[in-house]
Design an enzyme around this catalytic site. Structure first.
Site, PDB file in Angstrom:
ATOM      1  N   GLU A 168     -13.228  96.331  22.940  1.00 41.73           N
ATOM      2  CA  GLU A 168     -14.500  95.705  23.304  1.00 41.73           C
ATOM      3  C   GLU A 168     -14.839  94.593  22.314  1.00 41.73           C
ATOM      4  OE1 GLU A 168     -16.317  95.970  26.088  1.00 41.73           O
ATOM      5  OE2 GLU A 168     -17.088  94.237  25.051  1.00 41.73           O
ATOM      6  N   LYS A 223      -7.664  92.962  18.539  1.00 42.41           N
ATOM      7  CA  LYS A 223      -9.063  93.308  18.247  1.00 42.41           C
ATOM      8  C   LYS A 223      -9.331  93.220  16.736  1.00 42.41           C
ATOM      9  CE  LYS A 223     -13.158  94.826  18.238  1.00 42.41           C
ATOM     10  NZ  LYS A 223     -14.295  94.037  18.666  1.00 42.41           N
ATOM     11  N   CYS A 279     -18.774  97.009  11.966  1.00 39.35           N
ATOM     12  CA  CYS A 279     -17.354  96.780  12.243  1.00 39.35           C
ATOM     13  C   CYS A 279     -16.592  95.812  11.340  1.00 39.35           C
ATOM     14  CB  CYS A 279     -17.195  96.363  13.693  1.00 39.35           C
ATOM     15  SG  CYS A 279     -17.700  97.698  14.784  1.00 39.35           S
TER      16      CYS A 279
HETATM   17  P1  NAD Z   1     -21.558 104.833  17.693  1.00 38.38           P
HETATM   18  O1  NAD Z   1     -21.501 105.632  16.464  1.00 38.38           O
HETATM   19  O2  NAD Z   1     -22.808 104.092  18.049  1.00 38.38           O
HETATM   20  O3  NAD Z   1     -21.228 105.779  18.945  1.00 38.38           O
HETATM   21  C1  NAD Z   1     -20.140 106.643  18.983  1.00 38.38           C
HETATM   22  C2  NAD Z   1     -20.590 107.930  19.674  1.00 38.38           C
HETATM   23  O4  NAD Z   1     -19.448 108.763  19.907  1.00 38.38           O
HETATM   24  C3  NAD Z   1     -21.560 108.779  18.863  1.00 38.38           C
HETATM   25  O5  NAD Z   1     -22.776 108.941  19.580  1.00 38.38           O
HETATM   26  C4  NAD Z   1     -20.830 110.122  18.663  1.00 38.38           C
HETATM   27  O6  NAD Z   1     -21.689 111.237  18.694  1.00 38.38           O
HETATM   28  C5  NAD Z   1     -19.888 110.123  19.856  1.00 38.38           C
HETATM   29  N1  NAD Z   1     -18.733 111.020  19.688  1.00 38.38           N
HETATM   30  C6  NAD Z   1     -17.898 111.115  18.624  1.00 38.38           C
HETATM   31  N2  NAD Z   1     -16.932 112.018  18.876  1.00 38.38           N
HETATM   32  C7  NAD Z   1     -17.166 112.509  20.124  1.00 38.38           C
HETATM   33  C8  NAD Z   1     -16.511 113.470  20.944  1.00 38.38           C
HETATM   34  N3  NAD Z   1     -15.401 114.085  20.524  1.00 38.38           N
HETATM   35  N4  NAD Z   1     -17.030 113.745  22.145  1.00 38.38           N
HETATM   36  C9  NAD Z   1     -18.151 113.113  22.588  1.00 38.38           C
HETATM   37  N5  NAD Z   1     -18.823 112.183  21.853  1.00 38.38           N
HETATM   38  C10 NAD Z   1     -18.326 111.876  20.652  1.00 38.38           C
HETATM   39  O7  NAD Z   1     -20.330 103.815  17.644  1.00 38.38           O
HETATM   40  P2  NAD Z   1     -20.220 102.389  18.378  1.00 38.38           P
HETATM   41  O8  NAD Z   1     -20.924 101.350  17.589  1.00 38.38           O
HETATM   42  O9  NAD Z   1     -20.543 102.575  19.819  1.00 38.38           O
HETATM   43  O10 NAD Z   1     -18.666 102.082  18.196  1.00 38.38           O
HETATM   44  C11 NAD Z   1     -17.706 102.806  18.914  1.00 38.38           C
HETATM   45  C12 NAD Z   1     -16.366 102.106  18.744  1.00 38.38           C
HETATM   46  O11 NAD Z   1     -16.422 100.787  19.303  1.00 38.38           O
HETATM   47  C13 NAD Z   1     -15.926 101.918  17.294  1.00 38.38           C
HETATM   48  O12 NAD Z   1     -14.538 102.048  17.230  1.00 38.38           O
HETATM   49  C14 NAD Z   1     -16.309 100.480  16.989  1.00 38.38           C
HETATM   50  O13 NAD Z   1     -15.469  99.920  15.998  1.00 38.38           O
HETATM   51  C15 NAD Z   1     -16.058  99.810  18.326  1.00 38.38           C
HETATM   52  N6  NAD Z   1     -16.869  98.612  18.585  1.00 38.38           N
HETATM   53  C16 NAD Z   1     -18.185  98.584  18.227  1.00 38.38           C
HETATM   54  C17 NAD Z   1     -18.957  97.474  18.537  1.00 38.38           C
HETATM   55  C18 NAD Z   1     -20.412  97.409  18.162  1.00 38.38           C
HETATM   56  O14 NAD Z   1     -20.996  96.345  18.331  1.00 38.38           O
HETATM   57  N7  NAD Z   1     -21.032  98.471  17.672  1.00 38.38           N
HETATM   58  C19 NAD Z   1     -18.388  96.410  19.238  1.00 38.38           C
HETATM   59  C20 NAD Z   1     -17.047  96.482  19.593  1.00 38.38           C
HETATM   60  C21 NAD Z   1     -16.305  97.592  19.274  1.00 38.38           C
HETATM   61  C1  UGA Z   2     -18.950  91.574  15.849  1.00 42.69           C
HETATM   62  C2  UGA Z   2     -18.149  90.598  16.703  1.00 42.69           C
HETATM   63  O1  UGA Z   2     -18.894  89.385  16.844  1.00 42.69           O
HETATM   64  C3  UGA Z   2     -17.869  91.186  18.085  1.00 42.69           C
HETATM   65  O2  UGA Z   2     -17.034  90.316  18.830  1.00 42.69           O
HETATM   66  C4  UGA Z   2     -17.170  92.538  17.913  1.00 42.69           C
HETATM   67  O3  UGA Z   2     -16.959  93.131  19.185  1.00 42.69           O
HETATM   68  C5  UGA Z   2     -18.034  93.450  17.056  1.00 42.69           C
HETATM   69  O4  UGA Z   2     -18.270  92.821  15.762  1.00 42.69           O
HETATM   70  C6  UGA Z   2     -17.399  94.774  16.751  1.00 42.69           C
HETATM   71  O5  UGA Z   2     -16.206  94.906  16.848  1.00 42.69           O
HETATM   72  O6  UGA Z   2     -18.185  95.625  16.390  1.00 42.69           O
HETATM   73  P1  UGA Z   2     -21.505  92.274  15.661  1.00 42.69           P
HETATM   74  O7  UGA Z   2     -21.084  92.848  14.352  1.00 42.69           O
HETATM   75  O8  UGA Z   2     -22.263  93.121  16.590  1.00 42.69           O
HETATM   76  O9  UGA Z   2     -20.227  91.747  16.466  1.00 42.69           O
HETATM   77  O10 UGA Z   2     -22.388  90.964  15.415  1.00 42.69           O
HETATM   78  P2  UGA Z   2     -22.024  89.476  14.922  1.00 42.69           P
HETATM   79  O11 UGA Z   2     -22.820  88.544  15.712  1.00 42.69           O
HETATM   80  O12 UGA Z   2     -20.579  89.238  14.876  1.00 42.69           O
HETATM   81  O13 UGA Z   2     -22.609  89.475  13.450  1.00 42.69           O
HETATM   82  C7  UGA Z   2     -22.005  90.226  12.408  1.00 42.69           C
HETATM   83  C8  UGA Z   2     -22.646  89.850  11.088  1.00 42.69           C
HETATM   84  O14 UGA Z   2     -22.293  88.513  10.725  1.00 42.69           O
HETATM   85  C9  UGA Z   2     -24.179  89.871  11.117  1.00 42.69           C
HETATM   86  O15 UGA Z   2     -24.658  90.375   9.902  1.00 42.69           O
HETATM   87  C10 UGA Z   2     -24.553  88.407  11.282  1.00 42.69           C
HETATM   88  O16 UGA Z   2     -25.835  88.105  10.775  1.00 42.69           O
HETATM   89  C11 UGA Z   2     -23.458  87.742  10.463  1.00 42.69           C
HETATM   90  N1  UGA Z   2     -23.199  86.339  10.880  1.00 42.69           N
HETATM   91  C12 UGA Z   2     -22.752  86.065  12.130  1.00 42.69           C
HETATM   92  C13 UGA Z   2     -23.387  85.322   9.959  1.00 42.69           C
HETATM   93  O17 UGA Z   2     -23.794  85.556   8.802  1.00 42.69           O
HETATM   94  N2  UGA Z   2     -23.116  84.036  10.345  1.00 42.69           N
HETATM   95  C14 UGA Z   2     -22.670  83.722  11.593  1.00 42.69           C
HETATM   96  O18 UGA Z   2     -22.439  82.516  11.865  1.00 42.69           O
HETATM   97  C15 UGA Z   2     -22.474  84.760  12.507  1.00 42.69           C
END
Ligand code: NAD
Ligand code: UGA
Length: 474
Positions: A168, A223, A279
């Site tokens: 994602e 990713k 992340c």
């Molecule tokens: P999160 O902590 O918000 O959510 C994960 C959820 O999974 C939790 O609610 C937890 O209770 C649940 N969980 C864990 N083990 C489980 C199980 N065995 N059965 C059922 N539920 C279970 O995490 P997130 O921010 O949603 O991130 C999830 C993944 O996506 C991570 O690998 C992260 O790196 C990736 N990711 C995050 C973002 C972001 O913006 N947060 C964007 C892209 C990718």
């Molecule tokens: C980031 C990536 O942008 C997503 O593509 C990815 O899916 C995600 O991580 C993930 O894998 O979790 P996110 O962390 O939600 O998304 O937000 P961003 O907009 O990337 O910002 C990350 C941090 O960088 C924030 O603290 C933001 O303030 C900072 N940032 C961002 C800067 O300081 N300068 C910029 O120009 C952009």
């Protein structure tokens, strides 16, 4: 024909992603499950302000779809047993102890999801990695899934699996828009029929040229690489902000000029207090760990430096504040505007605000926190966690307070520190604030959101990140 999809993990990714999928595929049932009952209760809350995730546009989707083809449930086993596709969207934080502590991904939630799928799936199930994972995690998942089928009669197993990687790329604060209009959808795998099934779901709203298929390992590595490149750009521009402050250049002018080169582009060149979020740091460290495992030490050192620079940026902001306030913060009050790691989210994981405010508290400052979407408990939890990990930091809880009104809380403060670029901080009436603060008063803008005109308001000293105007006379 895909009729039923289960998503394990109802977090920042699972909730919004399944909401957008459900909106575009009304004929498919989406069950989002989690082991955290309270989180599922909150997703089912009638008060849409109480959803566990704040994202612009999300509550409208939940109101429209919940109970129709989108469900938040705790009966994980059953939802897996009726699913054609299971997304694994669980947390993958950094390991806190043991081998690889501080760098490697802790895959215990991924492993337990795979085991639960192995035990409860029926018929043929496509298992999709949605979480961000180290390269070759699909092998681990396949091994666990296949070990459950090996216990059966091999000539006619009652369950079979295909594993795909579909990372994602959404960013928090713009998740619904990113999911609706993705730059690309990446699907890695070698089972063509499973790839086709997943592709057909995205084709409901994503143009086909934006759907990219690769092998499993390329998808997993893409990713990590994308996040590493994005974070690298932020660390790069942050280093240049320090040069601007020393030389009289202006980081906004430099960013604009550099970004106009179409080979470089203008995105992710905004200076700030250091990147936060759950992340970037973990994914780069994960890449660093991977490099070390393959004896690529120079490559590991290169990427590790991005995280080092990010820490340096947070520290140099805190040191600037201490120095402007005469090297002493005891008996001084600071109002911190913004605790979320960026605007338009209630997420505080790895927010630059944590390290900076803990360092200020350690200097005996009194701090008032303000954030439009982050509550007191969450801020306290983040500070406590930080102090637990960095035992050299010391402060008393009596030095912390919380406010929902910027103007009231500005009374008698020595400094105001803007850490998140929330819109409401862009339109503050500094004339009013200047009369309330204690002199000599300082405003530190670490996001570069204040306009030139406010800097002349009498009674306040302004400092803006990367703005050489404040350190160098022409
Ligand atoms: P999160 O902590 O918000 O959510 C994960 C959820 O999974 C939790 O609610 C937890 O209770 C649940 N969980 C864990 N083990 C489980 C199980 N065995 N059965 C059922 N539920 C279970 O995490 P997130 O921010 O949603 O991130 C999830 C993944 O996506 C991570 O690998 C992260 O790196 C990736 N990711 C995050 C973002 C972001 O913006 N947060 C964007 C892209 C990718
Ligand atoms: C980031 C990536 O942008 C997503 O593509 C990815 O899916 C995600 O991580 C993930 O894998 O979790 P996110 O962390 O939600 O998304 O937000 P961003 O907009 O990337 O910002 C990350 C941090 O960088 C924030 O603290 C933001 O303030 C900072 N940032 C961002 C800067 O300081 N300068 C910029 O120009 C952009």
């Amino acid at each position: 024909m895909i009729k039923n999809i289960c998503c394990i993990g109802a977090g920042f990714v699972g909730g919004p992603t399944m909401a957008v999928l459900a909106n575009n595929c009304p004929e498919i049932i989406f069950n989002v499950v989690d082991i955290n009952n309270e989180k599922i209760n909150n997703w089912n809350n009638n008060d849409l302000n109480e959803l566990p995730v704040y994202e612009p546009g999300l509550s409208d989707l939940i109101a429209k779809l919940r109970g129709k083809n989108l469900f938040f449930r705790t009966d994980v086993f059953h939802c897996i047993s009726i699913a054609d596709i299971v997304f694994i969207s669980v947390n993958t934080p950094i390991k806190s102890k043991g081998l690889g502590a501080g760098q490697a991904s802790d895959l215990k939630w991924v492993e337990s999801s795979a085991r639960t799928i192995a035990e409860n799936a029926k018929g043929h199930t496509i298992v999709v990695e949605k979480s961000t994972l180290p390269v070759r995690t699909a092998k681990l998942i396949k091994t666990i899934l296949n070990s459950s089928t090996k216990k059966e009669n091999l000539s006619s197993p009652s369950k079979t699996f295909s594993v795909l990687s579909n990372p994602e790329f959404l960013a928090e604060g713009t998740a619904i828009n990113d999911l609706t209009y993705p730059d690309r959808v990446l699907i890695g795998g070698n089972d063509l029929s499973a790839i086709e099934d997943l592709k057909n779901i995205y084709l409901k709203w994503v143009p086909k040229e934006k759907i990219v298929t690769t092998n499993l390992w390329s998808s997993e590595l893409s990713k990590l690489t994308a996040n590493a490149f994005l974070a690298q750009r932020i660390s790069s521009i942050n280093t240049i902000s320090a040069i601007c402050e020393s030389t009289g250049a202006d980081i906004k002018e430099v960013s604009t000029s550099v970004g106009l080169d179409s080979r470089i582009g203008d995105k992710f060149l905004k200076v700030g207090p250091g990147f936060g979020g759950s992340c970037f740091k973990k994914d780069i460290l994960n890449l660093v760990y991977l490099c070390k495992q393959y004896n690529l030490d120079e490559v590991a050192a290169y990427w590790e430096q991005i995280v080092e620079v990010n820490n340096w940026q947070k520290n140099r902001i805190y040191k600037t504040i201490v120095s402007k306030l005469f090297g002493n913060l005891s008996d001084k009050k600071i109002l911190i505007l913004g605790f979320a790691f960026k605007a338009n989210t209630n997420d505080t994981r790895e927010s630059a605000a944590i390290q900076i405010s803990c360092n200020l508290l350690n200097e005996s400052a009194e701090i008032i926190f303000h954030d439009p979407k982050v509550d007191r408990q969450q801020i306290e939890k983040e500070l406590e966690n930080y102090v637990e990990n960095y035992s050299s930091i010391d402060f008393s809880k009596s030095k912390i307070s919380f406010s929902k009104n910027i103007y009231e809380s500005a009374t008698d403060v020595d400094a105001i520190l803007i850490l998140t670029e929330w819109d409401e901080y862009k339109n503050i009436d500094w004339q009013i604030i200047s009369k309330k603060m204690r002199s000599p008063s300082w405003v530190f803008d670490t996001r570069g959101i204040l306009h030139q005109e406010v800097f002349n308001i009498p009674g306040i000293n302004f400092w803006q990140i990367g703005n050489g105007k404040f350190s160098q006379k022409d």
